[in-house]
Scaffold this motif. Sequence first.
Motif, PDB file in Angstrom:
ATOM      1  N   VAL A 125      96.879  72.567  -2.848  1.00  0.00           N
ATOM      2  CA  VAL A 125      97.362  72.472  -1.468  1.00  0.00           C
ATOM      3  C   VAL A 125      98.687  71.731  -1.388  1.00  0.00           C
ATOM      4  O   VAL A 125      98.797  70.582  -1.816  1.00  0.00           O
ATOM      5  N   ARG A 126      99.679  72.431  -0.826  1.00  0.00           N
ATOM      6  CA  ARG A 126     100.963  71.830  -0.459  1.00  0.00           C
ATOM      7  C   ARG A 126     101.212  72.145   1.000  1.00  0.00           C
ATOM      8  O   ARG A 126     100.845  73.216   1.481  1.00  0.00           O
ATOM      9  N   GLY A 127     101.860  71.248   1.711  1.00  0.00           N
ATOM     10  CA  GLY A 127     102.166  71.493   3.113  1.00  0.00           C
ATOM     11  C   GLY A 127     100.912  71.459   3.973  1.00  0.00           C
ATOM     12  O   GLY A 127      99.894  70.865   3.617  1.00  0.00           O
ATOM     13  N   ALA A 128     100.995  72.131   5.114  1.00  0.00           N
ATOM     14  CA  ALA A 128      99.910  72.061   6.100  1.00  0.00           C
ATOM     15  C   ALA A 128      98.713  72.898   5.697  1.00  0.00           C
ATOM     16  O   ALA A 128      98.849  74.061   5.321  1.00  0.00           O
ATOM     17  N   ALA A 129      97.528  72.290   5.793  1.00  0.00           N
ATOM     18  CA  ALA A 129      96.256  72.993   5.700  1.00  0.00           C
ATOM     19  C   ALA A 129      95.539  72.700   7.015  1.00  0.00           C
ATOM     20  O   ALA A 129      94.887  71.671   7.173  1.00  0.00           O
ATOM     21  N   ALA A 130      95.715  73.596   7.977  1.00  0.00           N
ATOM     22  CA  ALA A 130      95.219  73.364   9.337  1.00  0.00           C
ATOM     23  C   ALA A 130      94.138  74.375   9.679  1.00  0.00           C
ATOM     24  O   ALA A 130      94.191  75.531   9.244  1.00  0.00           O
ATOM     25  N   GLY A 131      93.142  73.939  10.463  1.00  0.00           N
ATOM     26  CA  GLY A 131      92.117  74.855  10.934  1.00  0.00           C
ATOM     27  C   GLY A 131      91.439  75.595   9.799  1.00  0.00           C
ATOM     28  O   GLY A 131      90.818  74.993   8.921  1.00  0.00           O
ATOM     29  N   ALA A 154      92.338  71.600  13.256  1.00  0.00           N
ATOM     30  CA  ALA A 154      93.052  72.033  14.463  1.00  0.00           C
ATOM     31  C   ALA A 154      92.159  72.676  15.512  1.00  0.00           C
ATOM     32  O   ALA A 154      92.589  72.842  16.664  1.00  0.00           O
ATOM     33  N   PHE A 155      90.936  73.043  15.164  1.00  0.00           N
ATOM     34  CA  PHE A 155      90.069  73.725  16.134  1.00  0.00           C
ATOM     35  C   PHE A 155      89.926  72.925  17.427  1.00  0.00           C
ATOM     36  O   PHE A 155      89.990  73.469  18.529  1.00  0.00           O
ATOM     37  N   ILE A 156      89.743  71.607  17.294  1.00  0.00           N
ATOM     38  CA  ILE A 156      89.501  70.761  18.455  1.00  0.00           C
ATOM     39  C   ILE A 156      90.721  70.674  19.361  1.00  0.00           C
ATOM     40  O   ILE A 156      90.621  70.310  20.536  1.00  0.00           O
ATOM     41  N   ALA A 163      83.996  71.889  15.369  1.00  0.00           N
ATOM     42  CA  ALA A 163      83.197  72.337  14.231  1.00  0.00           C
ATOM     43  C   ALA A 163      83.295  73.853  14.122  1.00  0.00           C
ATOM     44  O   ALA A 163      82.777  74.585  14.968  1.00  0.00           O
ATOM     45  N   ASP A 164      83.985  74.338  13.080  1.00  0.00           N
ATOM     46  CA  ASP A 164      84.195  75.776  12.911  1.00  0.00           C
ATOM     47  C   ASP A 164      84.455  76.049  11.437  1.00  0.00           C
ATOM     48  O   ASP A 164      84.928  75.181  10.701  1.00  0.00           O
ATOM     49  N   SER A 178      80.902  59.441   8.667  1.00  0.00           N
ATOM     50  CA  SER A 178      81.715  58.637   9.581  1.00  0.00           C
ATOM     51  C   SER A 178      83.180  59.065   9.556  1.00  0.00           C
ATOM     52  O   SER A 178      83.792  59.323  10.598  1.00  0.00           O
ATOM     53  N   ARG A 179      83.740  59.150   8.364  1.00  0.00           N
ATOM     54  CA  ARG A 179      85.142  59.561   8.255  1.00  0.00           C
ATOM     55  C   ARG A 179      85.330  60.990   8.734  1.00  0.00           C
ATOM     56  O   ARG A 179      86.298  61.318   9.428  1.00  0.00           O
ATOM     57  N   ALA A 180      84.393  61.874   8.352  1.00  0.00           N
ATOM     58  CA  ALA A 180      84.508  63.277   8.755  1.00  0.00           C
ATOM     59  C   ALA A 180      84.444  63.424  10.265  1.00  0.00           C
ATOM     60  O   ALA A 180      85.188  64.222  10.854  1.00  0.00           O
ATOM     61  N   THR A 181      83.579  62.677  10.907  1.00  0.00           N
ATOM     62  CA  THR A 181      83.451  62.753  12.361  1.00  0.00           C
ATOM     63  C   THR A 181      84.761  62.400  13.049  1.00  0.00           C
ATOM     64  O   THR A 181      85.209  63.087  13.973  1.00  0.00           O
ATOM     65  N   GLU A 182      85.395  61.333  12.596  1.00  0.00           N
ATOM     66  CA  GLU A 182      86.673  60.918  13.194  1.00  0.00           C
ATOM     67  C   GLU A 182      87.743  61.990  13.020  1.00  0.00           C
ATOM     68  O   GLU A 182      88.482  62.319  13.945  1.00  0.00           O
ATOM     69  N   ILE A 183      87.815  62.574  11.829  1.00  0.00           N
ATOM     70  CA  ILE A 183      88.830  63.605  11.553  1.00  0.00           C
ATOM     71  C   ILE A 183      88.543  64.874  12.341  1.00  0.00           C
ATOM     72  O   ILE A 183      89.454  65.486  12.919  1.00  0.00           O
ATOM     73  N   ILE A 184      87.286  65.282  12.387  1.00  0.00           N
ATOM     74  CA  ILE A 184      86.922  66.516  13.097  1.00  0.00           C
ATOM     75  C   ILE A 184      87.103  66.359  14.602  1.00  0.00           C
ATOM     76  O   ILE A 184      87.585  67.276  15.278  1.00  0.00           O
ATOM     77  N   MET A 185      86.748  65.208  15.146  1.00  0.00           N
ATOM     78  CA  MET A 185      86.824  65.021  16.596  1.00  0.00           C
ATOM     79  C   MET A 185      88.241  64.769  17.102  1.00  0.00           C
ATOM     80  O   MET A 185      88.590  65.198  18.208  1.00  0.00           O
ATOM     81  N   THR A 186      89.045  64.072  16.327  1.00  0.00           N
ATOM     82  CA  THR A 186      90.399  63.760  16.800  1.00  0.00           C
ATOM     83  C   THR A 186      91.391  64.877  16.488  1.00  0.00           C
ATOM     84  O   THR A 186      92.390  65.037  17.193  1.00  0.00           O
ATOM     85  N   GLY A 187      91.165  65.623  15.427  1.00  0.00           N
ATOM     86  CA  GLY A 187      92.115  66.650  15.025  1.00  0.00           C
ATOM     87  C   GLY A 187      93.437  66.079  14.554  1.00  0.00           C
ATOM     88  O   GLY A 187      94.450  66.783  14.523  1.00  0.00           O
TER      89      GLY A 187
END
Length: 283
Positions: A125-131, A154-156, A163-164, A178-187
């Motif tokens: 992975v280089r650059g953006a990995a979004a959604g 980016a889904f959120i 969650a997608d 815990s870490r995953a929740t913060e990343i998934i919810m905040t985007g």
Amino acid sequence: MEFKTIRLDERDDGIAVLTLNRPEKVNACNFQMIDDFNAAMDYLYHAFDIRIVVLTGASRPDGKPAFSAGLDLMEAATIDQKATDASPDWMRFPDYSKRFFHFQKELTNTIRKMRAIPQPVIAAVRGAAAGWGFAISSASDIRVGGKSARFINAFIRIGVGGADCGSSYFLPRLIGLSRATEIIMTGREVTAEEMERYGYLAKLVDDDKLVEEAMAIARSLLEKSPLGLKLTKEALGFNIDSPGLEAALALEDRNQNIASQAKDSKEGAYAFFEKRKPKYGKR
């Protein structure tokens, strides 16, 4: 095989490089890429001479690095419009709810099919990995990152759930709930350095060393028994959801019984005692 939106380069050594190839759109996933990616996974499922897959993204036209910007939202917005001759067949369902249902199934089939192929997948992975791009990185077996890598759930950000495409399945298992929740919810945008600290990335290197690092890992996997590697991927996939130790051990016992019957088992043992590299075939 040839595709319109991806490249699948098969090397003689048993490594295949799958490149997301819509550089002018930052490798965003459109309807054609969904079809191409699923077709590539169907092909790889029976491509027994391909032992390892390296997954990456084409650089942008200006040379800037890119993995995938996620879903092509401009094209996704056409789901409620009349189908054209070039539209996928699911666009011909009579109402939006049915069309979107089948679109979502085809999109998430990219994850199902990628997890089903027997080859280990190394995401470089280089650059953006979004959604969706973040999702296929997470669904890979091993992840290596260039220092330009950025991970965005980016889904959120687009008015739907966060969650997608397996994000709520893979990310908590990879870095903790815990870490995953913060990343998934905040985007929010997560740097490669942060993801390395979390253990999401196996290696973090300079961008110009990324493919070299992914290939080095791939070559190290080629030194393992073809069947043994497939059974290891299978065991890891099943046992992450194992109901308990006994079930996990039962699967491992079964796999070792199968692997020990192959000629590779004897070759591996002889190579160990003779202090040499084993000589396995592609199959």
